[in-house]
Design an enzyme around this catalytic site. Structure first.
Site, mmCIF file in Angstrom:
data_model
loop_
_atom_site.group_PDB
_atom_site.id
_atom_site.type_symbol
_atom_site.label_atom_id
_atom_site.label_comp_id
_atom_site.label_asym_id
_atom_site.label_seq_id
_atom_site.Cartn_x
_atom_site.Cartn_y
_atom_site.Cartn_z
ATOM 1 N N GLY A 40 0.825 -1.194 0.000
ATOM 2 C CA GLY A 40 0.000 0.000 0.000
ATOM 3 C C GLY A 40 0.859 1.244 0.000
ATOM 4 O O GLY A 40 2.029 1.214 0.420
ATOM 5 N N GLN A 45 3.228 10.004 0.688
ATOM 6 C CA GLN A 45 4.498 9.271 0.747
ATOM 7 C C GLN A 45 5.358 9.516 -0.495
ATOM 8 O O GLN A 45 6.540 9.179 -0.498
ATOM 9 C CB GLN A 45 4.248 7.766 0.909
ATOM 10 C CG GLN A 45 3.725 7.382 2.288
ATOM 11 C CD GLN A 45 3.516 5.886 2.390
ATOM 12 O OE1 GLN A 45 2.504 5.377 1.929
ATOM 13 N NE2 GLN A 45 4.481 5.180 2.956
ATOM 14 N N CYS A 82 6.021 -0.324 6.836
ATOM 15 C CA CYS A 82 5.655 0.849 6.040
ATOM 16 C C CYS A 82 6.818 1.174 5.102
ATOM 17 O O CYS A 82 7.977 1.151 5.527
ATOM 18 C CB CYS A 82 5.379 2.028 6.976
ATOM 19 S SG CYS A 82 4.942 3.554 6.119
ATOM 20 N N LEU A 83 6.512 1.479 3.849
ATOM 21 C CA LEU A 83 7.580 1.777 2.881
ATOM 22 C C LEU A 83 8.367 3.022 3.282
ATOM 23 O O LEU A 83 9.514 3.185 2.878
ATOM 24 C CB LEU A 83 6.995 1.950 1.475
ATOM 25 C CG LEU A 83 6.514 0.655 0.797
ATOM 26 C CD1 LEU A 83 5.769 0.975 -0.492
ATOM 27 C CD2 LEU A 83 7.658 -0.307 0.540
ATOM 28 N N HIS A 129 -4.200 1.542 7.364
ATOM 29 C CA HIS A 129 -2.860 2.147 7.402
ATOM 30 C C HIS A 129 -2.754 3.302 6.393
ATOM 31 O O HIS A 129 -2.270 4.387 6.716
ATOM 32 C CB HIS A 129 -1.843 1.039 7.093
ATOM 33 C CG HIS A 129 -0.410 1.457 7.028
ATOM 34 N ND1 HIS A 129 0.564 0.936 7.867
ATOM 35 C CD2 HIS A 129 0.245 2.326 6.202
ATOM 36 C CE1 HIS A 129 1.735 1.484 7.569
ATOM 37 N NE2 HIS A 129 1.572 2.326 6.557
ATOM 38 N N GLU A 130 -3.237 3.069 5.170
ATOM 39 C CA GLU A 130 -3.100 4.097 4.121
ATOM 40 C C GLU A 130 -4.027 5.288 4.369
ATOM 41 O O GLU A 130 -3.637 6.432 4.152
ATOM 42 C CB GLU A 130 -3.358 3.501 2.728
ATOM 43 C CG GLU A 130 -2.438 2.354 2.318
ATOM 44 C CD GLU A 130 -0.964 2.595 2.586
ATOM 45 O OE1 GLU A 130 -0.518 3.765 2.515
ATOM 46 O OE2 GLU A 130 -0.255 1.624 2.881
ATOM 47 N N HIS A 133 -2.454 7.518 6.759
ATOM 48 C CA HIS A 133 -1.417 8.382 6.177
ATOM 49 C C HIS A 133 -2.012 9.706 5.704
ATOM 50 O O HIS A 133 -1.425 10.768 5.886
ATOM 51 C CB HIS A 133 -0.751 7.704 4.970
ATOM 52 C CG HIS A 133 0.448 6.860 5.322
ATOM 53 N ND1 HIS A 133 1.518 7.342 6.038
ATOM 54 C CD2 HIS A 133 0.754 5.574 5.018
ATOM 55 C CE1 HIS A 133 2.435 6.372 6.170
ATOM 56 N NE2 HIS A 133 1.985 5.293 5.570
HETATM 57 ZN ZN LIG Z 1 2.858 3.470 5.445
#
Ligand SMILES: [Zn+2]
Length: 194
Positions: A40, A45, A82-83, A129-130, A133
């Site tokens: 995701g 991000q 998380c990326l 999660h997204e 963000h």
């Molecule tokens: Zn993340």
């Protein structure tokens, strides 16, 4: 380029038109495919502070101006990555069931981690999660915290017997209280860890 500066990820994103959202969605899915093990990604991000995020667990899903309109009281603990923070893993608390609306989807989208398919849990967690963000919230803000049962100064934090956890065996999974999960561990079932 994925933003790894936490302070830049703490701003709320602003809403966007469907046309612009779709363009951002294409870029996000491209970045996600280039990433290692990403499931995701949210627009902020990649430096775009607009309310668009993508999740790709079972199929690619673009969400423009998404809102969680219903969420279960039932929660469970899940290990997340998380990326933007590739070196961190956090055990978080997430809602077991959610209903989402987004401007580019006409109906309501339901996600439930209470399923035999482990990918349902991954997808349900990734969506939460997204969307977080987009509100400037990271997984660290959702960390499962429990007062340690202090036996010694360095006593480790323990998962409570009534906390819900996810366990898996092959592609099968279950969410259940830790006290029940304990008896299955060692019988081919394992706590979900990333
Ligand atoms: Zn993340």
């Amino acid at each position: 380029m994925i933003i790894k500066d936490k302070s830049k990820l703490q701003e709320k994103c602003s809403s966007v038109s469907i046309v612009e959202g779709e363009e951002i969605g294409v870029r996000l899915l491209h970045e996600l495919r280039e990433s290692e093990n990403g499931i995701g990604l949210a627009a902020n991000q990649i430096g775009i502070n607009k309310r668009v995020c993508v999740v790709n667990v079972k199929e690619p899903l673009v969400l423009i101006n998404p809102r969680i309109v219903e969420k279960s009281k039932e929660q469970f603990i899940f290990p997340e990555g998380c990326l933007s923070f590739p070196d961190s893993k956090v055990k978080t608390t997430r809602h077991q069931d959610i209903v989402v609306e987004a401007d580019n989807h006409s109906g309501k989208l339901s996600f439930s981690a209470n399923s035999k398919e482990i990918n349902d849990a991954f997808e349900c967690v990734a969506i939460q999660h997204e969307i977080d963000h987009l509100d400037g919230i990271t997984m660290f803000d959702r960390e499962f915290k429990q007062e340690p049962i202090v036996k010694g100064v360095n006593a480790p934090k323990k998962i409570g017997r009534n906390e819900k956890v996810t366990i898996t065996k092959g592609s099968e999974s279950k969410i259940l209280k830790y006290k029940k999960a304990e008896s299955l561990l060692g019988d081919g079932w394992a706590l979900v860890e990333q």
